[in-house]
Write a protein that holds these residues in place. Structure first.
Motif, PDB file in Angstrom:
ATOM      1  N   VAL A 151     -24.245  21.891  11.397  1.00 16.99           N
ATOM      2  CA  VAL A 151     -23.148  21.158  10.756  1.00 16.99           C
ATOM      3  C   VAL A 151     -21.800  21.727  11.205  1.00 16.99           C
ATOM      4  CG1 VAL A 151     -22.006  20.684   8.549  1.00 16.99           C
ATOM      5  CG2 VAL A 151     -24.476  20.417   8.761  1.00 16.99           C
ATOM      6  N   ALA A 152     -21.660  23.043  11.167  1.00 17.81           N
ATOM      7  CA  ALA A 152     -20.398  23.667  11.577  1.00 17.81           C
ATOM      8  C   ALA A 152     -20.074  23.309  13.028  1.00 17.81           C
ATOM      9  CB  ALA A 152     -20.477  25.186  11.402  1.00 17.81           C
ATOM     10  N   ALA A 153     -21.082  23.351  13.897  1.00 17.28           N
ATOM     11  CA  ALA A 153     -20.862  23.002  15.306  1.00 17.28           C
ATOM     12  C   ALA A 153     -20.431  21.547  15.454  1.00 17.28           C
ATOM     13  CB  ALA A 153     -22.132  23.278  16.116  1.00 17.28           C
ATOM     14  N   GLU A 154     -21.019  20.653  14.663  1.00 18.19           N
ATOM     15  CA  GLU A 154     -20.659  19.236  14.730  1.00 18.19           C
ATOM     16  C   GLU A 154     -19.233  18.998  14.223  1.00 18.19           C
ATOM     17  OE1 GLU A 154     -22.517  15.927  15.736  1.00 18.19           O
ATOM     18  OE2 GLU A 154     -22.522  17.723  16.987  1.00 18.19           O
ATOM     19  N   LEU A 155     -18.859  19.660  13.134  1.00  9.75           N
ATOM     20  CA  LEU A 155     -17.492  19.515  12.626  1.00  9.75           C
ATOM     21  C   LEU A 155     -16.487  19.982  13.677  1.00  9.75           C
ATOM     22  CD1 LEU A 155     -17.998  20.756   8.950  1.00  9.75           C
ATOM     23  CD2 LEU A 155     -17.646  18.395   9.706  1.00  9.75           C
ATOM     24  N   LEU A 156     -16.788  21.088  14.316  1.00  4.61           N
ATOM     25  CA  LEU A 156     -15.901  21.592  15.378  1.00  4.61           C
ATOM     26  C   LEU A 156     -15.878  20.630  16.562  1.00  4.61           C
ATOM     27  CD1 LEU A 156     -16.931  25.341  15.229  1.00  4.61           C
ATOM     28  CD2 LEU A 156     -14.646  24.428  14.715  1.00  4.61           C
ATOM     29  N   ARG A 157     -17.027  20.124  16.939  1.00  4.39           N
ATOM     30  CA  ARG A 157     -17.137  19.245  18.109  1.00  4.39           C
ATOM     31  C   ARG A 157     -16.281  17.990  17.977  1.00  4.39           C
ATOM     32  NH1 ARG A 157     -19.497  14.721  19.502  1.00  4.39           N
ATOM     33  NH2 ARG A 157     -20.709  14.491  17.577  1.00  4.39           N
ATOM     34  N   VAL A 158     -16.282  17.348  16.811  1.00  2.00           N
ATOM     35  CA  VAL A 158     -15.579  16.067  16.670  1.00  2.00           C
ATOM     36  C   VAL A 158     -14.101  16.235  16.320  1.00  2.00           C
ATOM     37  CG1 VAL A 158     -17.703  14.825  16.093  1.00  2.00           C
ATOM     38  CG2 VAL A 158     -16.210  15.676  14.243  1.00  2.00           C
ATOM     39  N   THR A 159     -13.662  17.465  16.072  1.00  4.18           N
ATOM     40  CA  THR A 159     -12.254  17.732  15.766  1.00  4.18           C
ATOM     41  C   THR A 159     -11.539  18.130  17.047  1.00  4.18           C
ATOM     42  OG1 THR A 159     -12.926  18.536  13.583  1.00  4.18           O
ATOM     43  CG2 THR A 159     -10.690  19.062  14.297  1.00  4.18           C
ATOM     44  N   ARG A 160     -10.390  17.527  17.285  1.00  5.97           N
ATOM     45  CA  ARG A 160      -9.634  17.850  18.511  1.00  5.97           C
ATOM     46  C   ARG A 160      -9.078  19.276  18.408  1.00  5.97           C
ATOM     47  NH1 ARG A 160      -4.441  18.521  17.574  1.00  5.97           N
ATOM     48  NH2 ARG A 160      -3.426  17.368  15.915  1.00  5.97           N
ATOM     49  N   PRO A 161      -8.819  19.933  19.540  1.00  5.16           N
ATOM     50  CA  PRO A 161      -8.178  21.258  19.487  1.00  5.16           C
ATOM     51  C   PRO A 161      -6.852  21.164  18.718  1.00  5.16           C
ATOM     52  CG  PRO A 161      -9.043  20.850  21.679  1.00  5.16           C
ATOM     53  CD  PRO A 161      -9.184  19.556  20.916  1.00  5.16           C
ATOM     54  N   GLY A 162      -6.650  22.086  17.814  1.00  7.87           N
ATOM     55  CA  GLY A 162      -5.466  22.073  16.959  1.00  7.87           C
ATOM     56  C   GLY A 162      -5.630  21.238  15.704  1.00  7.87           C
ATOM     57  N   GLY A 163      -6.717  20.473  15.615  1.00  9.11           N
ATOM     58  CA  GLY A 163      -6.964  19.627  14.452  1.00  9.11           C
ATOM     59  C   GLY A 163      -7.465  20.428  13.264  1.00  9.11           C
ATOM     60  N   ILE A 164      -7.548  19.749  12.145  1.00  7.47           N
ATOM     61  CA  ILE A 164      -7.887  20.389  10.876  1.00  7.47           C
ATOM     62  C   ILE A 164      -9.280  19.955  10.403  1.00  7.47           C
ATOM     63  CG2 ILE A 164      -7.273  20.531   8.412  1.00  7.47           C
ATOM     64  CD1 ILE A 164      -5.321  22.001  10.197  1.00  7.47           C
ATOM     65  N   ILE A 165     -10.026  20.926   9.918  1.00  9.01           N
ATOM     66  CA  ILE A 165     -11.284  20.659   9.217  1.00  9.01           C
ATOM     67  C   ILE A 165     -11.037  21.052   7.762  1.00  9.01           C
ATOM     68  CG2 ILE A 165     -13.720  21.261   8.961  1.00  9.01           C
ATOM     69  CD1 ILE A 165     -13.630  22.032  11.991  1.00  9.01           C
ATOM     70  N   ASP A 200     -25.553  15.342  13.252  1.00 12.35           N
ATOM     71  CA  ASP A 200     -25.492  14.571  14.495  1.00 12.35           C
ATOM     72  C   ASP A 200     -24.480  13.449  14.299  1.00 12.35           C
ATOM     73  OD1 ASP A 200     -26.053  13.604  17.046  1.00 12.35           O
ATOM     74  OD2 ASP A 200     -27.815  12.471  16.377  1.00 12.35           O
ATOM     75  N   LEU A 201     -23.207  13.830  14.246  1.00 13.96           N
ATOM     76  CA  LEU A 201     -22.149  12.859  13.965  1.00 13.96           C
ATOM     77  C   LEU A 201     -22.027  11.845  15.098  1.00 13.96           C
ATOM     78  CD1 LEU A 201     -19.543  15.353  12.472  1.00 13.96           C
ATOM     79  CD2 LEU A 201     -20.933  13.672  11.227  1.00 13.96           C
ATOM     80  N   PRO A 202     -21.902  10.563  14.769  1.00 17.81           N
ATOM     81  CA  PRO A 202     -21.909   9.507  15.784  1.00 17.81           C
ATOM     82  C   PRO A 202     -20.526   9.271  16.422  1.00 17.81           C
ATOM     83  CG  PRO A 202     -21.810   8.524  13.608  1.00 17.81           C
ATOM     84  CD  PRO A 202     -21.904  10.018  13.408  1.00 17.81           C
ATOM     85  N   TYR A 203     -19.889  10.352  16.862  1.00 23.37           N
ATOM     86  CA  TYR A 203     -18.541  10.260  17.428  1.00 23.37           C
ATOM     87  C   TYR A 203     -18.446  11.113  18.686  1.00 23.37           C
ATOM     88  CZ  TYR A 203     -17.818   8.695  12.665  1.00 23.37           C
ATOM     89  OH  TYR A 203     -17.941   8.033  11.471  1.00 23.37           O
ATOM     90  N   PRO A 204     -17.547  10.729  19.575  1.00 18.61           N
ATOM     91  CA  PRO A 204     -17.360  11.546  20.780  1.00 18.61           C
ATOM     92  C   PRO A 204     -16.658  12.871  20.459  1.00 18.61           C
ATOM     93  CG  PRO A 204     -15.829   9.692  20.762  1.00 18.61           C
ATOM     94  CD  PRO A 204     -16.728   9.512  19.573  1.00 18.61           C
ATOM     95  N   ASP A 205     -16.731  13.787  21.387  1.00 13.25           N
ATOM     96  CA  ASP A 205     -16.064  15.081  21.253  1.00 13.25           C
ATOM     97  C   ASP A 205     -14.565  14.889  21.028  1.00 13.25           C
ATOM     98  OD1 ASP A 205     -18.557  16.026  21.912  1.00 13.25           O
ATOM     99  OD2 ASP A 205     -17.980  16.912  23.819  1.00 13.25           O
ATOM    100  N   ALA A 206     -13.984  15.759  20.210  1.00 18.16           N
ATOM    101  CA  ALA A 206     -12.536  15.830  19.974  1.00 18.16           C
ATOM    102  C   ALA A 206     -11.952  14.482  19.551  1.00 18.16           C
ATOM    103  CB  ALA A 206     -11.826  16.365  21.214  1.00 18.16           C
ATOM    104  N   ARG A 207     -12.664  13.710  18.772  1.00 14.53           N
ATOM    105  CA  ARG A 207     -12.254  12.357  18.384  1.00 14.53           C
ATOM    106  C   ARG A 207     -11.184  12.340  17.292  1.00 14.53           C
ATOM    107  NH1 ARG A 207     -10.537   8.016  17.154  1.00 14.53           N
ATOM    108  NH2 ARG A 207     -11.705   6.129  16.733  1.00 14.53           N
TER     109      ARG A 207
END
Length: 174
Positions: A33-47, A7-14
């Motif tokens: 966890v995977a869904a949260e990592l995807l959620r807070v990463t902007r499209p085209g961003g890197i995990i 439950d990362l404390p950041y907005p979507d695509a931050r």
């Protein structure tokens, strides 16, 4: 920042890039966890992730600890070290996923017995494992960990040098 990997404390695509080094792999619900990592990463961003795998030394150490205490119902954190499982967890949320097996060498200026005690005191999974055991089981676990560190030690000068493999993950969010 301190937060919960589920439950990362950041907005979507931050973020343009999100990294976790041997951390998120220990959360009890890996799909969340995977869904949260995807959620807070902007499209085209890197995990980017570094995850211990079952084949490396730390994976072997976890198997020793699990013989004494195995968390019921929780998937093994070492699954994050399996490329196929990582691909499945990120699924269609990524447009590209590259993995590389990398070796990290633990180097300590003291003996394998002292390294075992160091891990017991400072490494969360080991600390929690020991805390859940009675004195007799703690002694048995310590003996097994000392034997494991000793068997894998490549140093010959009284210090400890143990290689351990991990999986490096680089994913591009779709």
């Amino acid at each position: 920042d301190v937060g919960d990997a589920e439950d990362l404390p950041y907005p979507d695509a931050r973020f343009d890039a999100v990294a976790t080094l041997y951390g998120a792999m220990f959360a009890p619900r890996p799909d969340v966890v995977a869904a949260e990592l995807l959620r807070v990463t902007r499209p085209g961003g890197i995990i980017a992730m570094a995850n211990w795998n079952a084949e490396g030394f730390i994976g072997t150490m976890f198997k020793v600890i699990a013989r004494f205490i195995a968390p019921p119902g929780m998937p093994s954190p070492l699954q994050w070290g399996d490329e196929g499982i990582v691909r499945q967890r990120f699924g269609s949320g990524v447009s590209e996923l590259r993995t590389t097996r990398v070796t990290y060498t633990f180097e300590y200026p003291f003996s394998p017995a002292e390294v075992s005690d160091f891990f017991r005191k400072y490494y969360g999974p080991t600390t929690r494992g020991f805390a859940s055991l009675d004195e007799s089981a703690q002694q048995a676990l310590r003996a097994e960990l000392v034997a494991l560190w000793s068997a894998h030690n490549t140093a010959t000068d009284g210090t400890t040098r143990v290689p351990s493999e991990y999986l490096e993950v680089r994913a591009r969010r779709r």
